[in-house]
Design a protein around this motif. Structure first.
Motif, PDB file in Angstrom:
ATOM      1  N   ARG A 117       0.828  -1.211   0.000  1.00  0.00           N
ATOM      2  CA  ARG A 117       0.000   0.000   0.000  1.00  0.00           C
ATOM      3  C   ARG A 117       0.861   1.260   0.000  1.00  0.00           C
ATOM      4  O   ARG A 117       0.509   2.263  -0.607  1.00  0.00           O
ATOM      5  CB  ARG A 117      -0.936   0.025   1.211  1.00  0.00           C
ATOM      6  CG  ARG A 117      -2.115  -0.859   1.070  1.00  0.00           C
ATOM      7  CD  ARG A 117      -3.167  -0.098   0.284  1.00  0.00           C
ATOM      8  NE  ARG A 117      -4.297  -0.963   0.072  1.00  0.00           N
ATOM      9  CZ  ARG A 117      -4.926  -1.081  -1.072  1.00  0.00           C
ATOM     10  NH1 ARG A 117      -4.567  -0.379  -2.106  1.00  0.00           N
ATOM     11  NH2 ARG A 117      -5.937  -1.886  -1.196  1.00  0.00           N
ATOM     12  N   LEU A 118       2.002   1.215   0.709  1.00  0.00           N
ATOM     13  CA  LEU A 118       2.916   2.354   0.702  1.00  0.00           C
ATOM     14  C   LEU A 118       3.461   2.605  -0.708  1.00  0.00           C
ATOM     15  O   LEU A 118       3.581   3.748  -1.142  1.00  0.00           O
ATOM     16  CB  LEU A 118       4.069   2.138   1.686  1.00  0.00           C
ATOM     17  CG  LEU A 118       3.716   2.152   3.168  1.00  0.00           C
ATOM     18  CD1 LEU A 118       4.927   1.748   4.014  1.00  0.00           C
ATOM     19  CD2 LEU A 118       3.213   3.522   3.578  1.00  0.00           C
ATOM     20  N   VAL A 119       3.761   1.517  -1.416  1.00  0.00           N
ATOM     21  CA  VAL A 119       4.227   1.649  -2.800  1.00  0.00           C
ATOM     22  C   VAL A 119       3.122   2.263  -3.654  1.00  0.00           C
ATOM     23  O   VAL A 119       3.372   3.173  -4.449  1.00  0.00           O
ATOM     24  CB  VAL A 119       4.686   0.288  -3.368  1.00  0.00           C
ATOM     25  CG1 VAL A 119       4.924   0.360  -4.862  1.00  0.00           C
ATOM     26  CG2 VAL A 119       5.950  -0.189  -2.643  1.00  0.00           C
ATOM     27  N   ASP A 120       1.887   1.777  -3.483  1.00  0.00           N
ATOM     28  CA  ASP A 120       0.759   2.344  -4.235  1.00  0.00           C
ATOM     29  C   ASP A 120       0.629   3.840  -3.964  1.00  0.00           C
ATOM     30  O   ASP A 120       0.442   4.631  -4.901  1.00  0.00           O
ATOM     31  CB  ASP A 120      -0.559   1.653  -3.860  1.00  0.00           C
ATOM     32  CG  ASP A 120      -0.687   0.260  -4.449  1.00  0.00           C
ATOM     33  OD1 ASP A 120       0.027  -0.039  -5.432  1.00  0.00           O
ATOM     34  OD2 ASP A 120      -1.516  -0.518  -3.947  1.00  0.00           O
ATOM     35  N   ARG A 121       0.727   4.233  -2.703  1.00  0.00           N
ATOM     36  CA  ARG A 121       0.607   5.655  -2.349  1.00  0.00           C
ATOM     37  C   ARG A 121       1.738   6.480  -2.937  1.00  0.00           C
ATOM     38  O   ARG A 121       1.528   7.620  -3.376  1.00  0.00           O
ATOM     39  CB  ARG A 121       0.536   5.811  -0.831  1.00  0.00           C
ATOM     40  CG  ARG A 121      -0.810   5.340  -0.282  1.00  0.00           C
ATOM     41  CD  ARG A 121      -0.932   5.382   1.204  1.00  0.00           C
ATOM     42  NE  ARG A 121      -0.512   6.642   1.782  1.00  0.00           N
ATOM     43  CZ  ARG A 121      -0.239   6.795   3.067  1.00  0.00           C
ATOM     44  NH1 ARG A 121      -0.345   5.786   3.894  1.00  0.00           N
ATOM     45  NH2 ARG A 121       0.128   7.961   3.530  1.00  0.00           N
ATOM     46  N   ALA A 122       2.943   5.918  -2.981  1.00  0.00           N
ATOM     47  CA  ALA A 122       4.084   6.633  -3.574  1.00  0.00           C
ATOM     48  C   ALA A 122       3.863   6.842  -5.076  1.00  0.00           C
ATOM     49  O   ALA A 122       4.125   7.921  -5.604  1.00  0.00           O
ATOM     50  CB  ALA A 122       5.376   5.858  -3.330  1.00  0.00           C
ATOM     51  N   VAL A 123       3.354   5.822  -5.751  1.00  0.00           N
ATOM     52  CA  VAL A 123       3.084   5.936  -7.192  1.00  0.00           C
ATOM     53  C   VAL A 123       1.973   6.948  -7.442  1.00  0.00           C
ATOM     54  O   VAL A 123       2.066   7.772  -8.361  1.00  0.00           O
ATOM     55  CB  VAL A 123       2.741   4.549  -7.800  1.00  0.00           C
ATOM     56  CG1 VAL A 123       2.256   4.696  -9.232  1.00  0.00           C
ATOM     57  CG2 VAL A 123       3.946   3.624  -7.737  1.00  0.00           C
ATOM     58  N   ILE A 124       0.937   6.928  -6.636  1.00  0.00           N
ATOM     59  CA  ILE A 124      -0.163   7.891  -6.766  1.00  0.00           C
ATOM     60  C   ILE A 124       0.356   9.317  -6.586  1.00  0.00           C
ATOM     61  O   ILE A 124       0.027  10.217  -7.358  1.00  0.00           O
ATOM     62  CB  ILE A 124      -1.289   7.582  -5.751  1.00  0.00           C
ATOM     63  CG1 ILE A 124      -2.009   6.299  -6.146  1.00  0.00           C
ATOM     64  CG2 ILE A 124      -2.268   8.751  -5.638  1.00  0.00           C
ATOM     65  CD1 ILE A 124      -2.911   5.736  -5.047  1.00  0.00           C
ATOM     66  N   ALA A 125       1.193   9.513  -5.577  1.00  0.00           N
ATOM     67  CA  ALA A 125       1.756  10.845  -5.324  1.00  0.00           C
ATOM     68  C   ALA A 125       2.629  11.299  -6.494  1.00  0.00           C
ATOM     69  O   ALA A 125       2.566  12.447  -6.923  1.00  0.00           O
ATOM     70  CB  ALA A 125       2.549  10.849  -4.023  1.00  0.00           C
ATOM     71  N   ARG A 127       2.376  10.318  -9.647  1.00  0.00           N
ATOM     72  CA  ARG A 127       1.499  10.618 -10.788  1.00  0.00           C
ATOM     73  C   ARG A 127       0.853  11.980 -10.634  1.00  0.00           C
ATOM     74  O   ARG A 127       0.749  12.746 -11.592  1.00  0.00           O
ATOM     75  CB  ARG A 127       0.422   9.550 -10.924  1.00  0.00           C
ATOM     76  CG  ARG A 127       0.904   8.267 -11.494  1.00  0.00           C
ATOM     77  CD  ARG A 127      -0.249   7.332 -11.639  1.00  0.00           C
ATOM     78  NE  ARG A 127       0.173   6.074 -12.216  1.00  0.00           N
ATOM     79  CZ  ARG A 127      -0.581   5.002 -12.250  1.00  0.00           C
ATOM     80  NH1 ARG A 127      -1.798   5.033 -11.732  1.00  0.00           N
ATOM     81  NH2 ARG A 127      -0.136   3.899 -12.805  1.00  0.00           N
ATOM     82  N   ALA A 128       0.370  12.266  -9.445  1.00  0.00           N
ATOM     83  CA  ALA A 128      -0.300  13.557  -9.212  1.00  0.00           C
ATOM     84  C   ALA A 128       0.660  14.721  -9.421  1.00  0.00           C
ATOM     85  O   ALA A 128       0.279  15.757  -9.941  1.00  0.00           O
ATOM     86  CB  ALA A 128      -0.890  13.588  -7.799  1.00  0.00           C
ATOM     87  N   ALA A 129       1.917  14.527  -9.038  1.00  0.00           N
ATOM     88  CA  ALA A 129       2.908  15.594  -9.190  1.00  0.00           C
ATOM     89  C   ALA A 129       3.412  15.717 -10.631  1.00  0.00           C
ATOM     90  O   ALA A 129       3.897  16.759 -11.028  1.00  0.00           O
ATOM     91  CB  ALA A 129       4.086  15.336  -8.246  1.00  0.00           C
ATOM     92  N   ASN A 130       3.298  14.653 -11.386  1.00  0.00           N
ATOM     93  CA  ASN A 130       3.830  14.645 -12.746  1.00  0.00           C
ATOM     94  C   ASN A 130       2.737  14.553 -13.791  1.00  0.00           C
ATOM     95  O   ASN A 130       2.978  14.303 -14.932  1.00  0.00           O
ATOM     96  CB  ASN A 130       4.826  13.508 -12.925  1.00  0.00           C
ATOM     97  CG  ASN A 130       6.059  13.727 -12.085  1.00  0.00           C
ATOM     98  OD1 ASN A 130       6.898  14.522 -12.423  1.00  0.00           O
ATOM     99  ND2 ASN A 130       6.139  13.049 -10.956  1.00  0.00           N
TER     100      ASN A 130
END
Length: 130
Positions: A117-125, A127-130
């Protein structure tokens, strides 16, 4: 399509082809999502889905859930296309996700069951920034 801000509007670029007797012209057209009228899309709202944080399992649930299908048939094809795109993105991200998960294991960061889940949250963050 990627949605972007243009002033106070939310826009997408759509590829357009105009076939006439004299020429076949292709170009990009900016479409403002906020200016579309209800009658422009089945008399309903314009369907869109922010894919940054969509879990493929959530889409599968909507596609397979009979009650949802009965009330929202027009969205099923839309969800199936989104699922294909998300699965393609996940396949392309598999290596990076594995490296992030390995780094969490090696650094003993977080509870082992929470690490995916931490990996998922890092990827989401990201994507949102990029």
């Amino acid at each position: 399509a990627l949605v972007y801000r243009d002033g106070d509007q939310l826009c997408v670029d759509a590829r357009v082809q105009k076939d006439t007797f004299r020429s076949d012209r292709k170009y990009n057209c900016k479409v403002s999502l906020l200016k579309l009228k209800r009658s422009d899309w089945w008399g309903e709202e314009v369907p869109y889905l922010v894919l940054d944080a969509v879990d493929p399992e959530d889409l599968r649930w909507y596609i397979q859930h009979r009650g949802t299908r009965e009330r929202h048939l027009e969205y099923i094809r839309f969800f199936k296309r989104a699922l294909k795109l998300i699965e393609s993105d996940r396949a392309a991200e598999a290596g990076a996700r594995a490296q992030l998960l390995q780094a969490l294991h090696e650094g003993d960061i977080g509870d082992p069951v929470d690490r995916p889940r931490l990996v998922d949250r890092a990827v989401i963050a990201w994507r949102a920034a990029n």
